[in-house]
Design a protein around this motif. Structure first.
Motif, mmCIF file in Angstrom:
data_model
loop_
_atom_site.group_PDB
_atom_site.id
_atom_site.type_symbol
_atom_site.label_atom_id
_atom_site.label_comp_id
_atom_site.label_asym_id
_atom_site.label_seq_id
_atom_site.Cartn_x
_atom_site.Cartn_y
_atom_site.Cartn_z
ATOM 1 N N UNK A 51 32.726 41.444 46.560
ATOM 2 C CA UNK A 51 32.001 42.688 46.322
ATOM 3 C C UNK A 51 32.612 43.493 45.177
ATOM 4 N N UNK A 52 32.964 42.782 44.095
ATOM 5 C CA UNK A 52 33.567 43.398 42.921
ATOM 6 C C UNK A 52 32.800 42.932 41.686
ATOM 7 N N UNK A 53 32.230 43.870 40.934
ATOM 8 C CA UNK A 53 31.468 43.511 39.737
ATOM 9 C C UNK A 53 32.332 43.266 38.516
ATOM 10 N N UNK A 54 33.520 43.874 38.499
ATOM 11 C CA UNK A 54 34.431 43.684 37.377
ATOM 12 C C UNK A 54 35.726 43.077 37.868
ATOM 13 N N UNK A 55 36.162 42.042 37.165
ATOM 14 C CA UNK A 55 37.450 41.425 37.447
ATOM 15 C C UNK A 55 38.437 41.977 36.426
ATOM 16 N N UNK A 56 39.420 42.726 36.899
ATOM 17 C CA UNK A 56 40.412 43.331 36.017
ATOM 18 C C UNK A 56 41.767 42.703 36.284
ATOM 19 N N UNK A 57 42.345 42.161 35.235
ATOM 20 C CA UNK A 57 43.688 41.585 35.328
ATOM 21 C C UNK A 57 44.577 42.332 34.342
ATOM 22 N N UNK A 58 45.740 42.781 34.799
ATOM 23 C CA UNK A 58 46.654 43.482 33.901
ATOM 24 C C UNK A 58 47.966 42.718 33.833
ATOM 25 N N UNK A 59 48.677 42.922 32.726
ATOM 26 C CA UNK A 59 49.948 42.231 32.489
ATOM 27 C C UNK A 59 49.790 40.735 32.774
ATOM 28 N N UNK A 60 48.810 40.136 32.108
ATOM 29 C CA UNK A 60 48.404 38.761 32.393
ATOM 30 C C UNK A 60 49.494 37.759 31.995
ATOM 31 N N UNK A 61 49.786 36.849 32.908
ATOM 32 C CA UNK A 61 50.730 35.759 32.658
ATOM 33 C C UNK A 61 49.950 34.512 32.235
ATOM 34 N N UNK A 62 50.616 33.584 31.590
ATOM 35 C CA UNK A 62 49.931 32.362 31.155
ATOM 36 C C UNK A 62 49.379 31.580 32.338
ATOM 37 N N UNK A 63 49.995 31.723 33.507
ATOM 38 C CA UNK A 63 49.510 31.015 34.700
ATOM 39 C C UNK A 63 48.142 31.520 35.166
ATOM 40 N N UNK A 64 47.723 32.691 34.676
ATOM 41 C CA UNK A 64 46.421 33.238 35.066
ATOM 42 C C UNK A 64 45.286 32.761 34.160
ATOM 43 N N UNK A 65 45.636 32.005 33.123
ATOM 44 C CA UNK A 65 44.602 31.429 32.270
ATOM 45 C C UNK A 65 43.768 30.473 33.107
ATOM 46 N N UNK A 66 42.511 30.320 32.739
ATOM 47 C CA UNK A 66 41.675 29.368 33.465
ATOM 48 C C UNK A 66 40.235 29.814 33.532
#
Length: 92
Positions: A51-66
């Motif tokens: 139930x979230x329209x926006x996915x917000x990622x902060x201080x992104x690490x390389x492991x979060x790529x994908x």
């Protein structure tokens, strides 16, 4: 029965390329009648947000790529769109 309802539709989501440590937002613009329930899933992992329209990622690490998939559903059906986040090494 979907006499007065409309199945969900999601506008295409652009891939994003960011630098390690930056923030990124992916927006899932979904429409339908009744308004669909939107969720985000990281493909190939256990990460999901409901139930979230926006996915917000902060201080992104390389492991979060994908690959990230937005899914929208209502009583008439479902739709999904996928976007990739590319994370570049931070130059020192």
């Amino acid at each position: 029965m979907c006499l007065l309802a409309v199945p969900p539709v999601i506008h295409p989501i652009q891939d994003k390329t960011i630098t390690e440590g930056d923030s990124v937002t992916l927006t899932c613009n979904a429409s339908g009648i009744p308004s669909p329930i939107v969720s985000w899933i990281k493909v190939g992992s256990d990460m999901s947000m409901f139930n979230v329209g926006e996915l917000e990622l902060s201080n992104v690490a390389r492991s979060e790529a994908g690959e990230y998939r937005c899914e929208a559903s209502n009583e008439c059906g479902s739709a999904s769109e996928t976007a990739r986040i590319f994370v570049q090494c931070k130059l020192t």
